[in-house]
Design a protein around this motif. Structure first.
Motif, PDB file in Angstrom:
ATOM      1  N   ASN A 159     -15.335  -8.584   9.971  1.00  0.00           N
ATOM      2  CA  ASN A 159     -15.996  -7.370   9.503  1.00  0.00           C
ATOM      3  C   ASN A 159     -17.100  -7.715   8.504  1.00  0.00           C
ATOM      4  N   HIS A 160     -18.317  -7.207   8.765  1.00  0.00           N
ATOM      5  CA  HIS A 160     -19.450  -7.424   7.851  1.00  0.00           C
ATOM      6  C   HIS A 160     -20.076  -6.094   7.450  1.00  0.00           C
ATOM      7  N   THR A 161     -19.240  -5.080   7.318  1.00  0.00           N
ATOM      8  CA  THR A 161     -19.582  -3.713   6.916  1.00  0.00           C
ATOM      9  C   THR A 161     -20.243  -2.932   8.057  1.00  0.00           C
ATOM     10  N   LEU A 162     -20.387  -1.654   7.838  1.00  0.00           N
ATOM     11  CA  LEU A 162     -20.918  -0.757   8.865  1.00  0.00           C
ATOM     12  C   LEU A 162     -22.437  -0.802   8.966  1.00  0.00           C
ATOM     13  N   ASN A 163     -23.114  -0.806   7.835  1.00  0.00           N
ATOM     14  CA  ASN A 163     -24.576  -0.695   7.845  1.00  0.00           C
ATOM     15  C   ASN A 163     -25.299  -1.818   7.114  1.00  0.00           C
ATOM     16  N   HIS A 164     -24.569  -2.822   6.648  1.00  0.00           N
ATOM     17  CA  HIS A 164     -25.145  -3.975   5.943  1.00  0.00           C
ATOM     18  C   HIS A 164     -25.976  -3.553   4.735  1.00  0.00           C
ATOM     19  N   LEU A 165     -25.417  -2.707   3.904  1.00  0.00           N
ATOM     20  CA  LEU A 165     -26.040  -2.310   2.651  1.00  0.00           C
ATOM     21  C   LEU A 165     -25.690  -3.326   1.562  1.00  0.00           C
ATOM     22  N   ASP A 166     -26.296  -3.182   0.400  1.00  0.00           N
ATOM     23  CA  ASP A 166     -25.941  -4.010  -0.751  1.00  0.00           C
ATOM     24  C   ASP A 166     -24.607  -3.496  -1.284  1.00  0.00           C
ATOM     25  N   ILE A 167     -23.522  -4.045  -0.781  1.00  0.00           N
ATOM     26  CA  ILE A 167     -22.210  -3.472  -1.061  1.00  0.00           C
ATOM     27  C   ILE A 167     -21.831  -3.610  -2.536  1.00  0.00           C
ATOM     28  N   SER A 168     -22.382  -4.592  -3.222  1.00  0.00           N
ATOM     29  CA  SER A 168     -22.046  -4.793  -4.634  1.00  0.00           C
ATOM     30  C   SER A 168     -22.560  -3.653  -5.510  1.00  0.00           C
ATOM     31  N   SER A 169     -23.537  -2.900  -5.010  1.00  0.00           N
ATOM     32  CA  SER A 169     -24.122  -1.815  -5.787  1.00  0.00           C
ATOM     33  C   SER A 169     -23.490  -0.460  -5.478  1.00  0.00           C
ATOM     34  N   LEU A 170     -22.537  -0.408  -4.576  1.00  0.00           N
ATOM     35  CA  LEU A 170     -21.944   0.854  -4.147  1.00  0.00           C
ATOM     36  C   LEU A 170     -20.739   1.214  -5.002  1.00  0.00           C
ATOM     37  N   GLN A 203     -22.945 -13.273  -1.450  1.00  0.00           N
ATOM     38  CA  GLN A 203     -22.134 -14.421  -1.054  1.00  0.00           C
ATOM     39  C   GLN A 203     -20.674 -14.226  -1.444  1.00  0.00           C
ATOM     40  N   TYR A 204     -20.455 -13.609  -2.596  1.00  0.00           N
ATOM     41  CA  TYR A 204     -19.100 -13.424  -3.094  1.00  0.00           C
ATOM     42  C   TYR A 204     -18.795 -11.936  -3.249  1.00  0.00           C
ATOM     43  N   ALA A 205     -17.525 -11.595  -3.099  1.00  0.00           N
ATOM     44  CA  ALA A 205     -17.087 -10.214  -3.261  1.00  0.00           C
ATOM     45  C   ALA A 205     -16.735  -9.946  -4.716  1.00  0.00           C
ATOM     46  N   THR A 206     -17.188  -8.811  -5.236  1.00  0.00           N
ATOM     47  CA  THR A 206     -16.798  -8.406  -6.576  1.00  0.00           C
ATOM     48  C   THR A 206     -15.336  -7.954  -6.564  1.00  0.00           C
ATOM     49  N   LEU A 208     -14.246  -5.071  -7.337  1.00  0.00           N
ATOM     50  CA  LEU A 208     -14.210  -3.749  -6.709  1.00  0.00           C
ATOM     51  C   LEU A 208     -14.214  -3.878  -5.192  1.00  0.00           C
ATOM     52  N   VAL A 209     -15.075  -4.732  -4.670  1.00  0.00           N
ATOM     53  CA  VAL A 209     -15.180  -4.889  -3.216  1.00  0.00           C
ATOM     54  C   VAL A 209     -13.896  -5.490  -2.646  1.00  0.00           C
ATOM     55  N   LYS A 210     -13.320  -6.449  -3.352  1.00  0.00           N
ATOM     56  CA  LYS A 210     -12.055  -7.031  -2.893  1.00  0.00           C
ATOM     57  C   LYS A 210     -10.965  -5.958  -2.817  1.00  0.00           C
ATOM     58  N   ALA A 211     -10.937  -5.087  -3.809  1.00  0.00           N
ATOM     59  CA  ALA A 211      -9.925  -4.027  -3.820  1.00  0.00           C
ATOM     60  C   ALA A 211     -10.116  -3.069  -2.652  1.00  0.00           C
ATOM     61  N   GLN A 212     -11.355  -2.748  -2.336  1.00  0.00           N
ATOM     62  CA  GLN A 212     -11.607  -1.835  -1.221  1.00  0.00           C
ATOM     63  C   GLN A 212     -11.361  -2.525   0.121  1.00  0.00           C
ATOM     64  N   ALA A 213     -11.590  -3.822   0.181  1.00  0.00           N
ATOM     65  CA  ALA A 213     -11.264  -4.563   1.406  1.00  0.00           C
ATOM     66  C   ALA A 213      -9.763  -4.537   1.652  1.00  0.00           C
ATOM     67  N   ARG A 214      -8.974  -4.734   0.588  1.00  0.00           N
ATOM     68  CA  ARG A 214      -7.519  -4.654   0.736  1.00  0.00           C
ATOM     69  C   ARG A 214      -7.101  -3.253   1.161  1.00  0.00           C
ATOM     70  N   ARG A 215      -7.740  -2.251   0.587  1.00  0.00           N
ATOM     71  CA  ARG A 215      -7.443  -0.857   0.943  1.00  0.00           C
ATOM     72  C   ARG A 215      -7.693  -0.610   2.430  1.00  0.00           C
ATOM     73  N   ALA A 216      -8.699  -1.280   2.994  1.00  0.00           N
ATOM     74  CA  ALA A 216      -9.029  -1.108   4.408  1.00  0.00           C
ATOM     75  C   ALA A 216      -8.202  -2.008   5.326  1.00  0.00           C
ATOM     76  N   GLY A 217      -7.376  -2.897   4.742  1.00  0.00           N
ATOM     77  CA  GLY A 217      -6.495  -3.733   5.560  1.00  0.00           C
ATOM     78  C   GLY A 217      -6.832  -5.204   5.587  1.00  0.00           C
ATOM     79  N   TYR A 218      -7.774  -5.648   4.736  1.00  0.00           N
ATOM     80  CA  TYR A 218      -8.189  -7.057   4.727  1.00  0.00           C
ATOM     81  C   TYR A 218      -7.641  -7.761   3.494  1.00  0.00           C
ATOM     82  N   GLU A 219      -6.777  -8.737   3.713  1.00  0.00           N
ATOM     83  CA  GLU A 219      -6.194  -9.481   2.602  1.00  0.00           C
ATOM     84  C   GLU A 219      -7.113 -10.595   2.114  1.00  0.00           C
ATOM     85  N   HIS A 220      -8.074 -11.000   2.951  1.00  0.00           N
ATOM     86  CA  HIS A 220      -8.928 -12.137   2.611  1.00  0.00           C
ATOM     87  C   HIS A 220     -10.397 -11.810   2.860  1.00  0.00           C
ATOM     88  N   CYS A 221     -11.237 -12.230   1.935  1.00  0.00           N
ATOM     89  CA  CYS A 221     -12.684 -12.174   2.110  1.00  0.00           C
ATOM     90  C   CYS A 221     -13.167 -13.575   2.474  1.00  0.00           C
TER      91      CYS A 221
END
Length: 288
Positions: A159-170, A203-206, A208-221
Motif C-alpha cells: 500500500n502506497h496510499t490512495l492519492n500519493h499526497l504528502d501524508i506527513s502533513s495530513l 522516506q520514513y513514517a511519522t 501519527l502515520v504509523k498509528a493510522q497504518a496500524r488502524r488500517a491493518g498494517y503492522e509494518h511500514c
C-alpha cells in the motif's frame, strides 16, 4: 352437458396448466436458491504464528465499494497471497533487511504507464527476480488488472496510499483515509490488503502515520536505505550506477514504475547482482 362432465373438463384443464407451468416454477426456485446462497462474509484475518506461512485474507470491511472492482475480481473470488512469516525481530518500520544474507529487495512505486510496468515485471521475471510493488490506489482504479498481474508474476503488493499526497502533513483522519482507501482497493482486487505500507512523499513514517497504518491493518511500514532517484529520469546508465554503487546485502531499493530509464536499467542491474551473488527477493522474503 351434465354437471359431472363439466367438472371433469375443468379438472383436466387445471392439471394441464400446472404441468405447463412446472418448468417455470422450477427455474424460479433455482434462481431464488442461487441468490440466497451467495450471501456471507469473508474469513477473518488470521494472525501469523512463527514458522507458519501467512495467508493474507481481508481483515477489514471496505468503507465503500471501490470503483476498482469494476475491472478486477471481487474479494470473494480472489485468492489471497500466501507469504512467509516475518522474523520475530522485524521492526515496526523496516529500513533494511539482514546484512548477513545475500539478498536485497527492489521495491517500486506502483503507478504510471501499464505498458512500462508490465515491461519492468517481465524483465524481473526473465532474470528470476521477485519485486515488491507499493501501489497507489487511484492507479488501481484506472488499471485494476495490474494487481493480479503483479501477484501472478510471483511478486508482492503493498500500500502506497490512495492519492500519493504528502501524508506527513495530513491530519490523523486524513492520513487514515489515504491508507484505508488504498487498502480497500487491494482487498477488493486480491482478497488481501497486503502486508506493507509505505508512506507517500516521505522516506520514513511519522508516529501519527504509523498509528493510522496500524488502524488500517498494517503492522509494518516499509522504508528503504537506497534511493537512486530514478523518478527524475536521469537515464538508464545513471540509475544503474547509483544502484550498483550503493547496494549491499539487505538493502531495500526505492524505485518507480512508469519510467523508461528504470525499465532499461533493470536487466543490467539484475545481471550485476547475480554476478555479486545477490538475489532480488520480495520484502517479505527479505524479512522472513
Amino acid at each position: 352437458m351434465s354437471a359431472d362432465r363439466r367438472r371433469i373438463l375443468r379438472t383436466t384443464a387445471q392439471l394441464a396448466a400446472l404441468t405447463a407451468a412446472g418448468p417455470l416454477l422450477a427455474a424460479c426456485g433455482q434462481e431464488a436458491a442461487t441468490a440466497g446462497g451467495t450471501a456471507g462474509g469473508g474469513p477473518p484475518h488470521p494472525g501469523a504464528s512463527p514458522g507458519t506461512p501467512t495467508v493474507l485474507t481481508p481483515n477489514r470491511i471496505p468503507s465503500a465499494t471501490p470503483s476498482a472492482t469494476a475491472g478486477g475480481s471481487p474479494s470473494a473470488a480472489a485468492t489471497p497471497p500466501v507469504l512467509p512469516p516475518l522474523a520475530a525481530s522485524t521492526p515496526v518500520e523496516v529500513v533494511t533487511g539482514p546484512r548477513d544474507r545475500p539478498q536485497i529487495a527492489l521495491t517500486f512505486h506502483g503507478q504510471g504507464d501499464p505498458k512500462l510496468a508490465t515491461a519492468l515485471l517481465q524483465a524481473a521475471e526473465q532474470h528470476g527476480a521477485q519485486v515488491t510493488v507499493l501501489v497507489v490506489g487511484s492507479w488501481l482504479d484506472q488499471q485494476p488488472q495490474m494487481a493480479r498481474r503483479i501477484l501472478d508474476g510471483g511478486h508482492e503488493l503493498g500500500n502506497h496510499t490512495l492519492n500519493h499526497l504528502d501524508i506527513s502533513s495530513l491530519s490523523a483522519d486524513q492520513a487514515y483515509a489515504e491508507i484505508a482507501g488504498c487498502a480497500d482497493r487491494l482487498q477488493a482486487l486480491t482478497g488481501s490488503i497486503g502486508r506493507w505500507f509505505r508512506p507517500s512523499a516521505a522516506q520514513y513514517a511519522t508516529a501519527l502515520v504509523k498509528a493510522q497504518a496500524r488502524r488500517a491493518g498494517y503492522e509494518h511500514c516499509l522504508s528503504y536505505d537506497l534511493d537512486p532517484r530514478d523518478y527524475a529520469d536521469p537515464g538508464a546508465e545513471v540509475v544503474q550506477r547509483r544502484i550498483l554503487g550503493g547496494i549491499r546485502p539487505g538493502s531495500i531499493v526505492a524505485l518507480h514504475m512508469g519510467h523508461q530509464g528504470t525499465v532499461d536499467a533493470l536487466p543490467a542491474v539484475l545481471e550485476a547482482l547475480q554476478q555479486r551473488g545477490l538475489r532480488a527477493v520480495t520484502a517479505s522474503q527479505l524479512c522472513s
